[in-house]
Design a protein around this motif. Structure first.
Motif, PDB file in Angstrom:
ATOM      1  N   LYS A 185       0.990   3.466  12.226  1.00  0.00           N
ATOM      2  CA  LYS A 185       1.281   3.612  13.913  1.00  0.00           C
ATOM      3  C   LYS A 185       0.631   4.895  14.839  1.00  0.00           C
ATOM      4  N   GLY A 186       0.237   5.400  13.808  1.00  0.00           N
ATOM      5  CA  GLY A 186      -0.310   7.074  14.417  1.00  0.00           C
ATOM      6  C   GLY A 186       0.067   7.643  13.814  1.00  0.00           C
ATOM      7  N   PHE A 187       1.226   8.201  12.708  1.00  0.00           N
ATOM      8  CA  PHE A 187       0.915   9.728  11.791  1.00  0.00           C
ATOM      9  C   PHE A 187       0.341   9.966  10.785  1.00  0.00           C
ATOM     10  N   ILE A 188       0.943  11.365  10.158  1.00  0.00           N
ATOM     11  CA  ILE A 188       0.127  11.874   9.134  1.00  0.00           C
ATOM     12  C   ILE A 188       1.759  11.451   8.536  1.00  0.00           C
ATOM     13  N   GLY A 189       1.810  10.761   6.989  1.00  0.00           N
ATOM     14  CA  GLY A 189       3.032  10.695   6.268  1.00  0.00           C
ATOM     15  C   GLY A 189       2.721  11.507   4.778  1.00  0.00           C
ATOM     16  N   ILE A 190       4.231  12.644   4.892  1.00  0.00           N
ATOM     17  CA  ILE A 190       3.745  12.180   3.817  1.00  0.00           C
ATOM     18  C   ILE A 190       4.995  12.598   2.756  1.00  0.00           C
ATOM     19  N   SER A 191       5.509  12.594   1.828  1.00  0.00           N
ATOM     20  CA  SER A 191       5.954  12.071   1.157  1.00  0.00           C
ATOM     21  C   SER A 191       6.116  13.147  -0.223  1.00  0.00           C
ATOM     22  N   ILE A 192       7.255  13.728  -0.442  1.00  0.00           N
ATOM     23  CA  ILE A 192       7.135  15.160  -0.659  1.00  0.00           C
ATOM     24  C   ILE A 192       8.296  15.302  -2.546  1.00  0.00           C
ATOM     25  N   ASP A 193       7.896  15.052  -3.416  1.00  0.00           N
ATOM     26  CA  ASP A 193       8.170  15.378  -4.255  1.00  0.00           C
ATOM     27  C   ASP A 193       9.074  16.549  -4.899  1.00  0.00           C
ATOM     28  N   TYR A 194      10.079  17.024  -5.675  1.00  0.00           N
ATOM     29  CA  TYR A 194      10.772  18.159  -6.040  1.00  0.00           C
ATOM     30  C   TYR A 194      11.028  18.031  -7.344  1.00  0.00           C
ATOM     31  N   ARG A 195      11.424  19.405  -7.802  1.00  0.00           N
ATOM     32  CA  ARG A 195      12.041  19.284  -9.507  1.00  0.00           C
ATOM     33  C   ARG A 195      13.654  18.816  -9.353  1.00  0.00           C
ATOM     34  N   TYR A 202      -0.252  10.179   3.935  1.00  0.00           N
ATOM     35  CA  TYR A 202      -0.750   9.343   4.362  1.00  0.00           C
ATOM     36  C   TYR A 202      -1.171   9.203   5.427  1.00  0.00           C
ATOM     37  N   TYR A 203      -2.889   9.185   5.582  1.00  0.00           N
ATOM     38  CA  TYR A 203      -3.530   8.727   6.977  1.00  0.00           C
ATOM     39  C   TYR A 203      -3.621   7.973   7.666  1.00  0.00           C
ATOM     40  N   PRO A 204      -3.502   8.218   8.844  1.00  0.00           N
ATOM     41  CA  PRO A 204      -3.503   6.626  10.168  1.00  0.00           C
ATOM     42  C   PRO A 204      -4.503   6.908  10.057  1.00  0.00           C
ATOM     43  N   GLU A 205      -5.504   5.549  10.689  1.00  0.00           N
ATOM     44  CA  GLU A 205      -7.126   4.646  10.319  1.00  0.00           C
ATOM     45  C   GLU A 205      -7.404   5.621  11.588  1.00  0.00           C
ATOM     46  N   ASN A 206      -9.146   5.251  10.891  1.00  0.00           N
ATOM     47  CA  ASN A 206      -9.553   6.806  11.417  1.00  0.00           C
ATOM     48  C   ASN A 206      -9.418   7.963  11.145  1.00  0.00           C
ATOM     49  N   LEU A 232       9.974   5.533  -0.638  1.00  0.00           N
ATOM     50  CA  LEU A 232       9.819   5.904   1.128  1.00  0.00           C
ATOM     51  C   LEU A 232       8.602   5.772   0.634  1.00  0.00           C
ATOM     52  N   GLY A 233       7.624   6.060   0.265  1.00  0.00           N
ATOM     53  CA  GLY A 233       6.267   6.573  -0.203  1.00  0.00           C
ATOM     54  C   GLY A 233       5.573   4.675   0.976  1.00  0.00           C
ATOM     55  N   TYR A 234       5.740   3.139   0.978  1.00  0.00           N
ATOM     56  CA  TYR A 234       5.947   2.707   1.858  1.00  0.00           C
ATOM     57  C   TYR A 234       6.498   2.557   3.224  1.00  0.00           C
ATOM     58  N   LEU A 235       7.126   3.584   3.743  1.00  0.00           N
ATOM     59  CA  LEU A 235       7.368   3.861   4.721  1.00  0.00           C
ATOM     60  C   LEU A 235       6.856   4.976   5.481  1.00  0.00           C
ATOM     61  N   ALA A 236       6.510   5.612   5.026  1.00  0.00           N
ATOM     62  CA  ALA A 236       5.277   6.620   4.893  1.00  0.00           C
ATOM     63  C   ALA A 236       3.643   6.077   5.578  1.00  0.00           C
ATOM     64  N   ARG A 237       3.956   4.745   4.696  1.00  0.00           N
ATOM     65  CA  ARG A 237       2.737   4.448   5.135  1.00  0.00           C
ATOM     66  C   ARG A 237       2.634   3.455   6.477  1.00  0.00           C
ATOM     67  N   HIS A 283       0.307  -1.275  -0.036  1.00  0.00           N
ATOM     68  CA  HIS A 283       0.288   0.502  -0.180  1.00  0.00           C
ATOM     69  C   HIS A 283       0.683   1.205   0.236  1.00  0.00           C
ATOM     70  N   HIS A 284       1.776   1.497  -1.299  1.00  0.00           N
ATOM     71  CA  HIS A 284       2.889   2.282  -1.141  1.00  0.00           C
ATOM     72  C   HIS A 284       2.300   3.696  -1.214  1.00  0.00           C
ATOM     73  N   SER A 285       1.085   3.446  -2.064  1.00  0.00           N
ATOM     74  CA  SER A 285       1.101   5.328  -2.767  1.00  0.00           C
ATOM     75  C   SER A 285      -0.104   6.061  -1.769  1.00  0.00           C
ATOM     76  N   GLY A 286       0.218   6.972  -1.446  1.00  0.00           N
ATOM     77  CA  GLY A 286      -0.943   7.766  -0.687  1.00  0.00           C
ATOM     78  C   GLY A 286      -2.281   8.038  -1.107  1.00  0.00           C
ATOM     79  N   ASP A 287      -2.866   8.022  -0.137  1.00  0.00           N
ATOM     80  CA  ASP A 287      -4.255   8.077   0.177  1.00  0.00           C
ATOM     81  C   ASP A 287      -5.014   9.684  -0.367  1.00  0.00           C
ATOM     82  N   LYS A 288      -3.853  10.707  -0.600  1.00  0.00           N
ATOM     83  CA  LYS A 288      -4.447  12.432  -1.138  1.00  0.00           C
ATOM     84  C   LYS A 288      -2.657  12.477  -1.629  1.00  0.00           C
ATOM     85  N   THR A 289      -2.400  13.259  -2.633  1.00  0.00           N
ATOM     86  CA  THR A 289      -1.939  13.882  -3.362  1.00  0.00           C
ATOM     87  C   THR A 289      -2.139  15.211  -3.714  1.00  0.00           C
ATOM     88  N   VAL A 290      -1.568  15.774  -3.515  1.00  0.00           N
ATOM     89  CA  VAL A 290      -2.174  17.862  -3.841  1.00  0.00           C
ATOM     90  C   VAL A 290      -0.734  18.599  -4.247  1.00  0.00           C
TER      91      VAL A 290
END
Length: 296
Positions: free
Chosen positions: A91-101, A42-46, A81-86, A20-27
Motif C-alpha cells: 500500500k506504499g509504506f516501508i514496513g519494518i518488523s523489529i526484533d528485540y532480545r 519491506y519495501y513498496p513497489e518500485n 507480523l511480517g505479513y502485515l509489514a508486507r 511473502h511474509h519475510s523481509g526484503d532486507k534484514t539488518v
C-alpha cells in the motif's frame, strides 16, 4: 470513541502478504552478548531510497519471550507480523518488523528483563531515524503497531520515546498489556531487582508504573488506536479500556475497538484460528490510516 465490531465486518485480502511474509532486507541494529538483533525491511513497489515513504514499524509479541518465523537458518525474518509489514508495503509504506532480545523465562535475569526489551525497541527507533535519509523514510509519517507483549512495548515507545522534532503519526496497540500494576498475572513480569540504569534510580515499588504504558500517558502522547478481542483471556480487555480512559483524561485522541467472539493473538494471520477477526482488525487499521494519510 468506543466501537464494537462483528466478525462479519472484515474483508481484507491478505493471502498474498502471508505468502511473502519475510523481509526484503534484514539488518542488525545492535549486538548484545555477542548476538546480533535485527530488523527486517519491506519495501513498496518500485522502491527508491531517493524518495520519501510513510513508514510502519511493527513490534512482535509472544509474552516477551517471542515468537518467530524462520524461513531458513539465517535468523530473523520478520516474525508473525511480517505479513502485515508486507501488506502495508503493497500500500506504499516501508514496513519494518523489529526484533528485540527475548526476556528470560521468569523475566528476572539481569540483561533479559522487560526493561531490556524496551531498551532494544528504543534503540531500534534510534536506528530507524538515524538512517531515515538513506532508507527513504518520511519521518513526519511514521506509524507504530505492537501486538500483545509487543503491544506493551509499542505502548511504552509510544508514551516514553523522545526525539527532538519527532512524533509518531499514530500508534496501534493490539490486545496490549498496558498495566503491570493492576494485573496480578502480568505484574509477575516486573523485575524484582534490576541493574538497568533506568530502574536502578527508582524505588523497587515504582518499577511497575515505570514499565506500564498506562502510567506514562501525557499531554504529548500521539493518537492511539486500541483493538482488543472481547473474550481475550490472556490480556483482558480492561487493559485497553483503562488506557482509553486515561487518554481521555489527558484529552488525547484515542479510539477503542472491541471485536466480538475474539480471543488473544487474533491479528496473527499465520497463527490465529479466527481469521475473520484478523481481517476486521486490519480493516480498522486501514480505515484509520485513510483518515490520517492519502497513501491508501
Amino acid at each position: 470513541m468506543v466501537y464494537m465490531h462483528k466478525l462479519t465486518e472484515g474483508n481484507a485480502e491478505i493471502s498474498k502478504s502471508v505468502s511473502h511474509h519475510s523481509g526484503d532486507k534484514t539488518v542488525s541494529y545492535k549486538t548484545v552478548d555477542g548476538k546480533e538483533i535485527g530488523m527486517s525491511f519491506y519495501y513498496p513497489e518500485n522502491y527508491s531510497n531517493k524518495k520519501k515513504y510513510p513508514t510502519f514499524v511493527f513490534i512482535h509479541g509472544g509474552g516477551f519471550g517471542g515468537h518467530k518465523i524462520f524461513d531458513d537458518q539465517s535468523g530473523w525474518a520478520g516474525d508473525y507480523l511480517g505479513y502485515l509489514a508486507r501488506y502495508y508495503s503493497y500500500k506504499g509504506f516501508i514496513g519494518i518488523s523489529i526484533d528485540y532480545r527475548l526476556a528470560s523465562r521468569d523475566r528476572q535475569q539481569e540483561g533479559y528483563q522487560i526493561i531490556d526489551c524496551y531498551d532494544d525497541c528504543n534503540d531500534a527507533m534510534d536506528y530507524i531515524l538515524d538512517n531515515s535519509e538513506s532508507i527513504g523514510i518520511d519521518t513526519k509519517n511514521v506509524f507504530i503497531l505492537g501486538e500483545s507483549a509487543g503491544g506493551h512495548l509499542a505502548g511504552l515507545v509510544t508514551t516514553k520515546y523522545k526525539r527532538q522534532g519527532f512524533g509518531f503519526k499514530a500508534s496501534f496497540l493490539i490486545n496490549p498489556i498496558t498495566d503491570l500494576v493492576g494485573d496480578e498475572r502480568w505484574n509477575k513480569s516486573v523485575p524484582q531487582r534490576s541493574d538497568n540504569p533506568a530502574l536502578a534510580r527508582l524505588d523497587k515499588g515504582d518499577y511497575a508504573e515505570y514499565l506500564s504504558p498506562l502510567y506514562n500517558i501525557s499531554g504529548e502522547t500521539c493518537p492511539v488506536v486500541l483493538i482488543h478481542g472481547a473474550t481475550d483471556g490472556v490480556v483482558p480487555p480492561v487493559h485497553s479500556e483503562r488506557f482509553y480512559e486515561k487518554m481521555a483524561e489527558y484529552s488525547r485522541e484515542c479510539e477503542l475497538h472491541i471485536i466480538e467472539k475474539t480471543n488473544h493473538a487474533f491479528l496473527l494471520a499465520e497463527y490465529t484460528d479466527n481469521l475473520a477477526a484478523c481481517k476486521v482488525g486490519i480493516g480498522i487499521i486501514d480505515k484509520y490510516i485513510e483518515k490520517k494519510s492519502a497513501v491508501i
